[in-house]
Enzyme design. Structure first.
Site, PDB file in Angstrom:
ATOM      1  N   GLU A 284      52.486  58.386  -9.244  1.00  0.00           N
ATOM      2  CA  GLU A 284      53.409  58.745 -10.359  1.00  0.00           C
ATOM      3  C   GLU A 284      54.950  58.605 -10.172  1.00  0.00           C
ATOM      4  O   GLU A 284      55.544  59.543  -9.714  1.00  0.00           O
ATOM      5  CB  GLU A 284      53.383  60.427 -10.889  1.00  0.00           C
ATOM      6  CG  GLU A 284      51.994  60.801 -11.641  1.00  0.00           C
ATOM      7  CD  GLU A 284      51.844  62.135 -12.067  1.00  0.00           C
ATOM      8  OE1 GLU A 284      52.839  63.032 -11.644  1.00  0.00           O
ATOM      9  OE2 GLU A 284      50.941  62.429 -12.909  1.00  0.00           O
ATOM     10  N   GLU A 371      44.560  60.704 -13.816  1.00  0.00           N
ATOM     11  CA  GLU A 371      44.665  62.330 -13.380  1.00  0.00           C
ATOM     12  C   GLU A 371      44.868  62.518 -14.818  1.00  0.00           C
ATOM     13  O   GLU A 371      45.541  62.256 -15.570  1.00  0.00           O
ATOM     14  CB  GLU A 371      46.029  62.229 -12.834  1.00  0.00           C
ATOM     15  CG  GLU A 371      46.305  63.721 -12.323  1.00  0.00           C
ATOM     16  CD  GLU A 371      47.752  63.935 -11.513  1.00  0.00           C
ATOM     17  OE1 GLU A 371      47.408  63.087 -10.388  1.00  0.00           O
ATOM     18  OE2 GLU A 371      48.251  64.728 -11.930  1.00  0.00           O
TER      19      GLU A 371
END
Length: 445
Positions: A284, A371
């Protein structure tokens, strides 16, 4: 690239001076539409039609129509408004690509399940000229319906904006992610019995090894431990016949690019021959530039992987905690079998983030949700679950063939902890589901 040229004639209307509007016939001149197969995976392909205004005046709209054999269907399209009636497909311009200056062109794309190519083509109602269609590929053997996921699907690859198996059939993998391996309360993700139990009872097809990188106790401070955890999960996945995502679980990976290049280059040399492995070089990224920061990092790591592993899928993180997939779509990384990461948490993220995903798909990107949670973006510290919105996401991913792994395999009070206290490390968790786990498991089956 194989092409089929489609030709039609357009008439243009004119306005005479003096305030009186008259329709004036102008000499007919040709506009063209060219069909091409841009990607072919055996029992399906990605097509593109380029419409060119060969007239001497602007045109303000266009409409391409064609039929497909009954054995073939368009599964999705982009850059055009699609309507379908049986085996007849119509593609009209959208607001931003309908007006074409003289000599200008625009394109729209689509995915076809099957091998049939356009028949009875028209552009703005006029018949199209014929031409040789793409060569029909040889028939493929359908994948088996029994055995482990890897036995059923084999080597995965990107086909258009989706993932396909070795025979070219679309695949949507569903599974779970580990906790940050440096913070998990017990080695749930590293246990082979637990993995086979999830495969057999949850229908798990893929596990994500979220190897923490930057915090204390993670890869940068204890590389031997972190690498051993990841390699245990890889070897267990091979034994269990499931897919495994090797995740460089970082937020500022560009600051440690050399370490990432060395890590992935080494693992690619030792495990890149396996069909099980999927690489995820950047979990991320924060709110940093795609073109100046994230993309150059990906190019370096992809190059290191491809030096040893030419074909396993690589999933690329995107800006703003892997949400700005539309930004990445404007300047994608060059290469094959590349996908892009989209993360969501359903109490925080809804239709506006799905719209970013839709824009990326229309631009040709293949997405993988590595995710997600039915919670707030903090993982559900308040314990709340937002299941209706999570269901909207599940439906959207299914419609678009987007694979996913849900966060996270660990014990704790957060909504996204899948297990409740007392859950044994070896599996058998029917009576130990916690938080959003019942919803996740129901959607894996």
């Amino acid at each position: 690239m194989r092409t089929l040229r489609l030709v039609t004639t357009l008439a243009v209307a004119g306005l005479l001076a003096g305030g009186v509007a008259l329709v004036a016939a102008t000499p007919a001149s040709a506009a063209t539409a060219v069909f091409a197969v841009t990607n072919n995976w055996g029992n399906g392909y990605q097509g593109q039609v380029t419409v060119t205004n060969d007239t001497s005046a602007p045109i303000t709209s266009w409409r391409v129509e064609f039929d497909l054999p009954s054995s073939s269907t368009v599964s999705q399209s982009w850059n055009a408004q699609q309507t379908t009636s049986g085996s007849h497909y119509t593609f009209a311009n959208v607001s931003w690509n309908g007006t074409l200056a003289a000599g200008a062109s625009t394109s729209f794309g689509f995915l076809v399940n099957g091998t049939g190519t356009p028949l009875n083509c028209t552009v703005n109602g006029a018949s199209c000229a014929g031409g040789p269609p793409p060569t029909t590929p040889p028939p493929t053997t359908p994948p088996p319906t029994t055995g482990t996921p890897v036995e059923r699907y084999g080597q995965l690859r990107v086909c258009g904006t989706t993932m396909c198996d070795r025979s070219g059939a679309r695949v949507q993998l569903r599974g779970i992610s580990s906790m940050w391996l440096n913070w998990e309360t017990a080695p749930y993700a590293e246990n082979l019995s637990a993995l086979t139990w999830m495969r057999d009872n949850w229908n798990l097809q893929v596990i994500r090894a979220a190897m923490g990188v930057e915090p204390a106790g993670a890869y940068l401070s204890d590389p031997a431990k972190a690498r051993a955890q990841v390699e245990t999960i890889i070897n267990n996945a091979v034994t269990a016949g499931v897919y495994v995502i090797v995740d460089w679980h970082a937020h500022e990976a560009q600051n440690n690019q050399s370490q990432a290049v060395a890590f992935f280059g080494d693992l690619a040399r030792r495990y890149g021959n396996l069909p099980n492995v999927i690489w995820e070089p950047y979990n991320e990224p924060l709110q940093v530039s795609w073109t100046n920061v994230i993309k150059p990092y990906h190019q370096a790591v992809v190059s290191a992987i491809r030096a040893a592993d030419p074909d396993n899928i690589i999933v690329l993180g995107t800006p703003t905690w892997s949400q700005d997939v539309d930004v990445a779509a404007a300047s994608p990384v060059t290469g094959t079998n590349l996908m892009y990461t989209l993360h969501f948490y359903s109490c925080t993220h809804g239709a506006s983030l799905r719209a970013k995903g839709d824009a990326a798909i229309r631009a040709g990107l293949a997405l993988f949700v590595t995710e997600w949670g039915a919670s707030n973006a903090d993982g559900g510290l308040d314990g709340r679950a937002c299941l209706p919105e999570a269901q909207s996401w599940i439906d959207w991913m299914k419609t678009n063939g987007i694979s996913w792994t849900a966060w996270k395999l660990d014990v704790g009070t957060d909504t996204t902890n899948l297990l409740s206290p007392g859950a044994p490390v070896t599996g058998g968790w029917t009576n130990y589901l916690h938080g959003h786990a019942p919803f996740v498991v129901a959607n894996m089956r």
